[in-house]
Design an enzyme around this catalytic site. Structure first.
Site, PDB file in Angstrom:
ATOM      1  N   ILE A  25      -7.483   8.743  -9.639  1.00  0.00           N
ATOM      2  CA  ILE A  25      -6.547   9.722  -9.058  1.00  0.00           C
ATOM      3  C   ILE A  25      -6.961  10.225  -7.688  1.00  0.00           C
ATOM      4  CG2 ILE A  25      -5.638  10.519 -11.285  1.00  0.00           C
ATOM      5  CD1 ILE A  25      -7.530  12.878 -11.159  1.00  0.00           C
ATOM      6  N   GLY A  26      -8.121   9.818  -7.169  1.00  0.00           N
ATOM      7  CA  GLY A  26      -8.482  10.297  -5.847  1.00  0.00           C
ATOM      8  C   GLY A  26      -9.856   9.833  -5.435  1.00  0.00           C
ATOM      9  N   GLY A  28     -13.015  10.748  -2.105  1.00  0.00           N
ATOM     10  CA  GLY A  28     -13.411  11.516  -0.932  1.00  0.00           C
ATOM     11  C   GLY A  28     -14.886  11.345  -0.678  1.00  0.00           C
ATOM     12  N   MET A  30     -17.253  13.093  -1.477  1.00  0.00           N
ATOM     13  CA  MET A  30     -18.124  13.485  -2.582  1.00  0.00           C
ATOM     14  C   MET A  30     -17.902  12.647  -3.831  1.00  0.00           C
ATOM     15  SD  MET A  30     -18.423  17.601  -2.390  1.00  0.00           S
ATOM     16  CE  MET A  30     -18.996  18.418  -0.912  1.00  0.00           C
ATOM     17  N   GLY A  31     -17.179  11.548  -3.733  1.00  0.00           N
ATOM     18  CA  GLY A  31     -17.071  10.666  -4.879  1.00  0.00           C
ATOM     19  C   GLY A  31     -15.640  10.309  -5.227  1.00  0.00           C
ATOM     20  N   VAL A  33     -12.598  10.025  -8.059  1.00  0.00           N
ATOM     21  CA  VAL A  33     -12.172  10.873  -9.175  1.00  0.00           C
ATOM     22  C   VAL A  33     -11.211  10.091 -10.074  1.00  0.00           C
ATOM     23  CG1 VAL A  33     -11.118  13.065  -9.853  1.00  0.00           C
ATOM     24  CG2 VAL A  33     -12.375  12.892  -7.688  1.00  0.00           C
ATOM     25  N   LYS A  48     -15.659  12.870 -11.875  1.00  0.00           N
ATOM     26  CA  LYS A  48     -16.007  12.545 -10.488  1.00  0.00           C
ATOM     27  C   LYS A  48     -17.266  11.696 -10.513  1.00  0.00           C
ATOM     28  CE  LYS A  48     -15.113  15.001  -7.038  1.00  0.00           C
ATOM     29  NZ  LYS A  48     -14.893  15.789  -5.821  1.00  0.00           N
ATOM     30  N   ASP A 141     -17.886  24.219   1.380  1.00  0.00           N
ATOM     31  CA  ASP A 141     -16.935  23.202   1.856  1.00  0.00           C
ATOM     32  C   ASP A 141     -15.512  23.601   1.477  1.00  0.00           C
ATOM     33  OD1 ASP A 141     -16.087  20.875   3.084  1.00  0.00           O
ATOM     34  OD2 ASP A 141     -16.331  19.650   1.283  1.00  0.00           O
TER      35      ASP A 141
END
Length: 796
Positions: A25-26, A28, A30-31, A33, A48, A141
């Protein structure tokens, strides 16, 4: 968005631990997801996958797990919860709450939001920040991509604290890159200057990011629009953003002020806490919800005639209703317009914003002084400090706290002391509806700290529509400048007095004496000194060593300021428990209540006095009033069981004793009172259980004496006699009331020995002697001339 470093991914339909992977589903910095299903708890979650190298060895994994555990404790409706951290075949992953809806950056793709929507979402955001900062967790962040809005309109902050937990795998786009060093983490356009300069970060860093997000919500663009990283960094460090109103004229001046204050370069010039920022956001939200009364000139002209006609009709209707009041409509309309009446209030512990735990005494002292100022308003029931302090650093819904304290409203806020300046922020909240009624910030020099407290009290009285008496108005208008050093020593003394241990009471005496040495006219310091000696007499010192000192300090305090309710209470305690001066006791208790109707200790003293003199119904009413004002005070909880026992209301003593133990299971005196009441009703097995429990919780001679007396009346005389020997040995080195030892001898049928100990109690002026006339355990002595002689010697 392209990933420069790919993390190993599980197959859709495969598993990670007990989680079945459903879909990607995503992704970025940071990993990656995935949506997954928790097979154990039957719920969907977000997983994640951490970038490769984020946790590269077992020590790092343990450190990560420890910090992730800290973040997982953030339990707040506006923060996405972390459930788990685990590893499988070299893949490290976090399990988090799955949040439906769109991210804020997706909502902002359509342009700026309305101010109403901004305030609604931003207030939720700052509430989440405040909750996290209270646990020492900084986001680092905060950005629109980490803010998700659910279909029902709730904002959730994602990835809280993760920027600290691991370094990002790679940059994304030029202006979105995550700064890659051990000292820096965050998304460049939303970073604060101190992040860019590798300086220490704290909650004010998140406030800068909050301001950046708020700017974007209000204008549809970021404060700095440069696309080149070096130029963007320079702008964040050195340039002032364009005014939000210059970008979007619909932004209100107050929202612009809040945004620009958040975006100050120096952290000390921003809001100093999320709580302080929350006050301003809520105040703006309240004002925005009120009608402004402004319309354009053209609109006014076009509507003037209809408005005149409408006004004439309304006036005629009002006249008709006033004359006839059909079906009581006039009363109904009047009541409908009237806000819910607030008759009771609790001042929750003010938050210490200094970041220094050594300043807790100052925040606690300010809470107590503000409570005292409000408590002098007779039309308000104000909960005492003892009961509200249990909510210090506790995150509970305000309606729940209000229900527990049985109040209509709560006043919460924060205090920040910096040099010789102090700032208090306060907000008044109607409890049942969790509705914010009013908020304000006050900034004063420490010399004017009492004036600040009086101003808050006046404003609160105005907001809750309490009509002040002339005396109350005069008192709250009485400006009293103080010496900051004297006031500081007084607050330190209060802090240790309220802890109540032998060591703390001696420390409190030192601080009060320091205040008096600097200012011999400090009535408050003398009053605090009197309270210290009363507490020492009750638990640690023989009365002849402590009570004369308490009396001298109380009289000095009243000589300096006759209006101190607390000093009248202290003096009343000396008259009652030491001087056995009954008329003076009643006078001082009534005067203390007259000066401060919310003085719970004064009501408790008066109820105690009324019980001892046989005025039972009045006594129970006063004890109940003390409980309503201070429902979590251990002393008042204990008295609510002990004094009904003395008044021979055994069932009430048992009911109140059980209630006290529900509130505080380790309250030994309440267990002892229950034991006495059970024994008097012949329920000996229950009495012995409670007596043993009390003795296990508190090995003092007094509690042991209660227990020995219960053993004696229950027929366990061997154990009672053994306990007596231990008690008498203890009392050679530790003060305790000799009266209770005499009671044990009475219960054993040894009257001669009992009167020897009564004489010791009389000579020591033991505080328990006030029970002599009413104690049901002494019924067998009523015909004894020695008992009658003792009664007369006490003036009873």
């Amino acid at each position: 968005m392209q990933q420069l470093v790919e993390a190993p991914e599980p197959n859709v339909g495969g598993t990670l631990g007990h989680y079945r992977v459903l879909e990607r589903i995503g992704a970025g910095g940071m990993g990656v997801v995935f949506r997954a299903h928790d097979e154990r708890l039957d719920r969907d979650v977000a997983i994640k996958l951490l970038p490769p190298g984020a946790v590269n060895d077992e020590p790092a994994r343990k450190r990560f797990r420890k910090e992730a555990l800290t973040v997982s404790k953030l339990n707040h409706p506006n923060i996405a919860t972390i459930y788990d951290f685990d590893s499988q075949e070299g893949v490290d992953f976090l399990v988090m709450e799955l949040i439906p809806g769109a991210t804020l950056d997706e909502k902002l793709a359509a342009g700026p939001l309305s101010e109403k929507e901004i305030l609604r979402l931003a207030t939720q955001m700052v509430e989440g920040l405040a909750a996290a900062h209270a646990h020492g967790v900084v986001h680092r962040d905060l950005k629109p991509g980490n803010l998700r809005v659910t279909p029902d309109g709730r904002l959730k902050i994602l990835d809280f604290g993760l920027a600290k937990l691991f370094l990002p795998a790679s940059p994304t786009a030029a202006t979105e890159s995550l700064i890659q060093s051990q000292a820096l983490s965050g998304t460049l356009p939303y970073m604060a200057p101190e992040q860019l300069l590798s300086e220490a970060v704290d909650g004010r860093t998140d406030i800068h990011a909050f301001g950046t997000v708020l700017y974007e919500m209000a204008t549809g663009q970021r404060p700095f629009t440069e696309t080149q990283s070096s130029r963007l960094t320079d702008s964040i460090l050195h340039q002032i953003p364009v005014s939000p109103r210059a970008v979007n004229a619909r932004v209100s001046p107050e929202l612009e002020r809040i945004i620009m204050k958040c975006l100050e370069k120096a952290p000390e010039n921003r809001y100093q806490s999320a709580r302080e920022l929350e006050v301003d956001m809520r105040r703006l939200g309240l004002s925005a919800s009120l009608p402004t009364g402004r319309v354009g000139a053209k609109s006014q002209a076009s509507r003037r005639i209809p408005l005149i006609v409408a006004a004439a009709v309304l006036i005629a209707l009002v006249v008709l209703l006033s004359a006839t009041n059909p079906s009581h409509w006039r009363d109904r309309l009047s009541n409908a317009a009237r806000p819910e009446h607030i008759e009771s209030l609790a001042v929750l512990p003010l938050t210490n914003l200094s970041g220094d735990p050594a300043q807790d005494y100052f925040a606690d002292g300010m809470t107590e002084e503000l409570t005292t100022e409000l408590a002098h308003i007779g039309a308000l029931r104000v909960i005492s400090r003892t009961s509200v302090m249990q909510y210090k650093s506790v995150r509970k819904p305000l309606p729940e706290i209000a229900r527990e304290l049985n109040v209509d409203a709560v006043l919460e806020g924060s205090v920040l002391r910096s040099g010789n300046r102090v700032r208090i922020t306060a907000q008044l909240i109607q409890a049942a509806a969790d509705k914010h009624l009013w908020a304000e910030s006050y900034d004063r020099d420490l010399h004017d700290i009492l004036d600040l407290q009086q101003q808050v009290a006046r404003d609160v009285a105005q907001q809750v529509r309490i009509k002040l008496t002339p005396q109350e108005t005069s008192r709250l208008a009485n400006r009293r400048p103080v010496d900051p050093e004297v006031h500081d020593a007084y607050l330190q003394g209060l802090y240790h007095l309220n802890k109540g241990t032998d060591k703390d009471l001696h420390t409190a005496i030192e601080y009060f004496q320091r205040a008096i040495a600097k200012d011999p006219t400090s009535a408050l310091a003398y009053s605090g000194l009197a309270d210290c000696y009363v507490a020492l007499s009750t638990f640690y010192w023989p009365p002849r060593d402590a009570m004369p000192k308490s009396k001298a300090a109380a009289l000095k305090a009243l000589d300096l300021d006759e209006s101190l309710s607390e000093a009248h209470t202290s003096l009343g305690n000396v008259y009652f428990f030491y001087d056995w001066d009954w008329l003076s006791t009643e006078r001082e208790a009534k005067r203390a209540i007259e000066l401060n109707p919310n003085n719970a200790n004064a009501h408790d003293l008066y109820g105690t006095y009324l019980t001892a003199t046989g005025r039972t119904e009045e006594a129970l009413a006063e004890l109940q009033r003390a409980y309503e004002l201070d429902p979590f005070s251990l002393g008042i909880l204990a008295d609510r069981s002990f004094w009904p026992f003395m008044a021979r209301r055994y069932d009430l003593a048992i009911a109140n004793g059980r209630k006290a133990i529900e509130t505080e299971p380790n309250l030994a005196f309440a267990h002892s009172s229950l034991a006495l009441a059970y024994a008097q009703k012949g329920r000996f097995p229950e009495a012995i259980v409670e007596a043993d429990t009390a003795h296990r919780l508190d090995d003092s001679p007094l509690i042991a004496s209660f227990r020995a007396g219960v053993y004696a009346v229950a027929g366990r005389k061997t154990e009672a006699n053994k306990a007596l020997g231990d008690i008498e040995e203890q009392m050679k080195s530790r003060y305790s009331c000799a009266y209770e030892v005499a009671i044990v001898y009475v219960s054993l049928g040894q009257k001669d020995r009992a009167f020897e100990w009564f004489q010791k109690a009389y000579d020591a002026r033991s505080d328990c002697m006030v029970l002599l006339k009413i104690d049901p355990r002494l019924d067998s002595l009523h015909g004894d001339p020695r008992y009658q002689s003792l009664i007369r010697s006490l003036g009873l």
